[in-house]
Scaffold this motif. Structure first.
Motif, mmCIF file in Angstrom:
data_model
loop_
_atom_site.group_PDB
_atom_site.id
_atom_site.type_symbol
_atom_site.label_atom_id
_atom_site.label_comp_id
_atom_site.label_asym_id
_atom_site.label_seq_id
_atom_site.Cartn_x
_atom_site.Cartn_y
_atom_site.Cartn_z
ATOM 1 N N ASP A 104 10.644 7.638 -8.287
ATOM 2 C CA ASP A 104 12.060 7.584 -7.903
ATOM 3 C C ASP A 104 12.704 6.225 -8.180
ATOM 4 O OD1 ASP A 104 11.008 5.935 -5.946
ATOM 5 O OD2 ASP A 104 11.657 7.174 -4.246
ATOM 6 N N GLY A 105 11.936 5.302 -8.790
ATOM 7 C CA GLY A 105 12.452 3.985 -9.130
ATOM 8 C C GLY A 105 12.223 2.938 -8.060
ATOM 9 N N SER A 106 11.770 3.336 -6.878
ATOM 10 C CA SER A 106 11.497 2.355 -5.835
ATOM 11 C C SER A 106 10.255 1.539 -6.204
ATOM 12 C CB SER A 106 11.320 3.037 -4.474
ATOM 13 O OG SER A 106 10.214 3.929 -4.505
ATOM 14 N N ARG A 107 10.161 0.350 -5.609
ATOM 15 C CA ARG A 107 9.064 -0.570 -5.912
ATOM 16 C C ARG A 107 7.966 -0.447 -4.873
ATOM 17 N NH1 ARG A 107 7.611 -2.352 -10.096
ATOM 18 N NH2 ARG A 107 6.811 -4.232 -9.177
ATOM 19 N N ILE A 108 6.732 -0.446 -5.372
ATOM 20 C CA ILE A 108 5.553 -0.447 -4.522
ATOM 21 C C ILE A 108 4.986 -1.863 -4.541
ATOM 22 C CG2 ILE A 108 3.262 0.529 -4.146
ATOM 23 C CD1 ILE A 108 4.222 2.841 -6.074
ATOM 24 N N GLU A 109 4.707 -2.386 -3.354
ATOM 25 C CA GLU A 109 4.074 -3.694 -3.257
ATOM 26 C C GLU A 109 3.272 -3.703 -1.959
ATOM 27 O OE1 GLU A 109 5.606 -8.221 -2.843
ATOM 28 O OE2 GLU A 109 6.537 -7.048 -4.450
ATOM 29 N N PHE B 105 -9.000 0.554 -0.226
ATOM 30 C CA PHE B 105 -8.219 0.505 1.004
ATOM 31 C C PHE B 105 -6.933 -0.244 0.690
ATOM 32 C CE2 PHE B 105 -12.628 0.815 2.079
ATOM 33 C CZ PHE B 105 -12.670 1.736 3.111
ATOM 34 N N ARG B 106 -5.765 0.397 0.958
ATOM 35 C CA ARG B 106 -4.478 -0.231 0.668
ATOM 36 C C ARG B 106 -3.574 -0.084 1.875
ATOM 37 N NH1 ARG B 106 -1.377 2.059 -4.363
ATOM 38 N NH2 ARG B 106 -0.318 3.385 -2.882
ATOM 39 N N LYS B 107 -2.832 -1.146 2.188
ATOM 40 C CA LYS B 107 -1.887 -1.113 3.294
ATOM 41 C C LYS B 107 -0.835 -0.038 3.035
ATOM 42 C CE LYS B 107 -3.516 -4.649 5.583
ATOM 43 N NZ LYS B 107 -4.056 -4.546 6.921
ATOM 44 N N VAL B 108 -0.442 0.646 4.093
ATOM 45 C CA VAL B 108 0.620 1.642 4.009
ATOM 46 C C VAL B 108 1.923 0.920 4.332
ATOM 47 C CG1 VAL B 108 1.538 3.780 4.955
ATOM 48 C CG2 VAL B 108 -0.927 3.507 4.663
ATOM 49 N N ARG B 109 2.815 0.923 3.357
ATOM 50 C CA ARG B 109 4.082 0.205 3.500
ATOM 51 C C ARG B 109 5.159 1.026 2.811
ATOM 52 N NH1 ARG B 109 5.670 -5.360 0.358
ATOM 53 N NH2 ARG B 109 7.508 -5.845 1.600
ATOM 54 N N PRO B 110 6.340 1.151 3.405
ATOM 55 C CA PRO B 110 7.409 1.865 2.702
ATOM 56 C C PRO B 110 7.733 1.164 1.385
ATOM 57 C CG PRO B 110 8.010 1.456 4.999
ATOM 58 C CD PRO B 110 6.752 0.672 4.720
ATOM 59 N N ASN B 111 8.079 1.957 0.382
ATOM 60 C CA ASN B 111 8.480 1.381 -0.897
ATOM 61 C C ASN B 111 9.772 0.587 -0.740
ATOM 62 O OD1 ASN B 111 6.289 2.690 -1.925
ATOM 63 N ND2 ASN B 111 7.426 4.120 -3.200
ATOM 64 N N LEU B 112 9.922 -0.397 -1.595
ATOM 65 C CA LEU B 112 11.128 -1.232 -1.598
ATOM 66 C C LEU B 112 12.210 -0.550 -2.425
ATOM 67 C CD1 LEU B 112 9.206 -4.559 -2.265
ATOM 68 C CD2 LEU B 112 10.030 -3.696 -0.056
ATOM 69 N N PRO B 113 13.465 -0.797 -2.139
ATOM 70 C CA PRO B 113 14.543 -0.163 -2.918
ATOM 71 C C PRO B 113 14.422 -0.495 -4.407
ATOM 72 C CG PRO B 113 15.436 -1.308 -1.001
ATOM 73 C CD PRO B 113 13.979 -1.677 -1.102
ATOM 74 N N ALA B 114 14.865 0.442 -5.217
ATOM 75 C CA ALA B 114 14.899 0.218 -6.657
ATOM 76 C C ALA B 114 15.858 -0.918 -6.979
ATOM 77 C CB ALA B 114 15.347 1.487 -7.373
ATOM 78 N N PRO B 115 15.511 -1.743 -7.981
ATOM 79 C CA PRO B 115 16.440 -2.807 -8.396
ATOM 80 C C PRO B 115 17.739 -2.192 -8.902
ATOM 81 C CG PRO B 115 14.353 -2.966 -9.572
ATOM 82 C CD PRO B 115 14.314 -1.711 -8.764
ATOM 83 N N ARG B 116 18.820 -2.880 -8.673
ATOM 84 C CA ARG B 116 20.131 -2.362 -9.125
ATOM 85 C C ARG B 116 20.494 -2.931 -10.455
ATOM 86 N NH1 ARG B 116 23.500 -0.576 -4.345
ATOM 87 N NH2 ARG B 116 21.962 -0.591 -2.701
#
Length: 130
Positions: free
Chosen positions: A94-99, A119-130
């Motif tokens: 969807d274009g959002s960033r995973i970090e 094992f990876r931390k569960v974190r909401p994706n960051l908004p897609a760059p505009r």
């Protein structure tokens, strides 16, 4: 790959992930290797057993996140056990960033990676760059 697995071996394995080089990755793995992914229906995530299943699961990561990278790696080995720490980055469909931070826990056999357990931390994706 011959000889014992070292932190340099794990750094080279990580570099192959960042190149998206499936053949190089599989050269590090034992023929009866196991990959346990960070997500999936089981307590271990998803478990993939054997070289063909692991190859397909590894390739699926790049299909899902085509620009996937594991950066800032630190690698540790003690005998037949190892750990790699990293920060995973990429772009979701969807274009959002995973970090997110994560680790791989490894077991080795005969100079090859037998188990790669993620094992990876569960974190909401960051908004897609505009």
């Amino acid at each position: 790959m011959t000889g014992p697995v070292t932190s340099a071996t794990l750094a080279a394995f990580s570099a192959a992930w960042n190149r998206h080089d499936i053949d190089a990755l599989m050269d590090f793995m034992s023929t009866d290797c196991i990959f346990q992914s960070a997500a999936g229906p089981d307590a271990c995530g998803s478990r993939h057993v054997g070289a063909q299943a692991v190859r397909q699961a590894f390739a699926a990561v790049w299909h899902a996140v085509p620009d996937a990278q594991w950066v800032d790696g630190r690698h540790f080995v003690h005998g037949d056990f190892g750990v790699s720490q990293w920060n995973f980055t990429g772009t979701a469909a969807d274009g959002s960033r995973i970090e997110a931070d994560g680790i791989d826990v490894f077991t080795f056999r005969d100079g090859k990676i037998h188990l790669k357990n993620v094992f990876r931390k569960v974190r909401p994706n960051l908004p897609a760059p505009r």
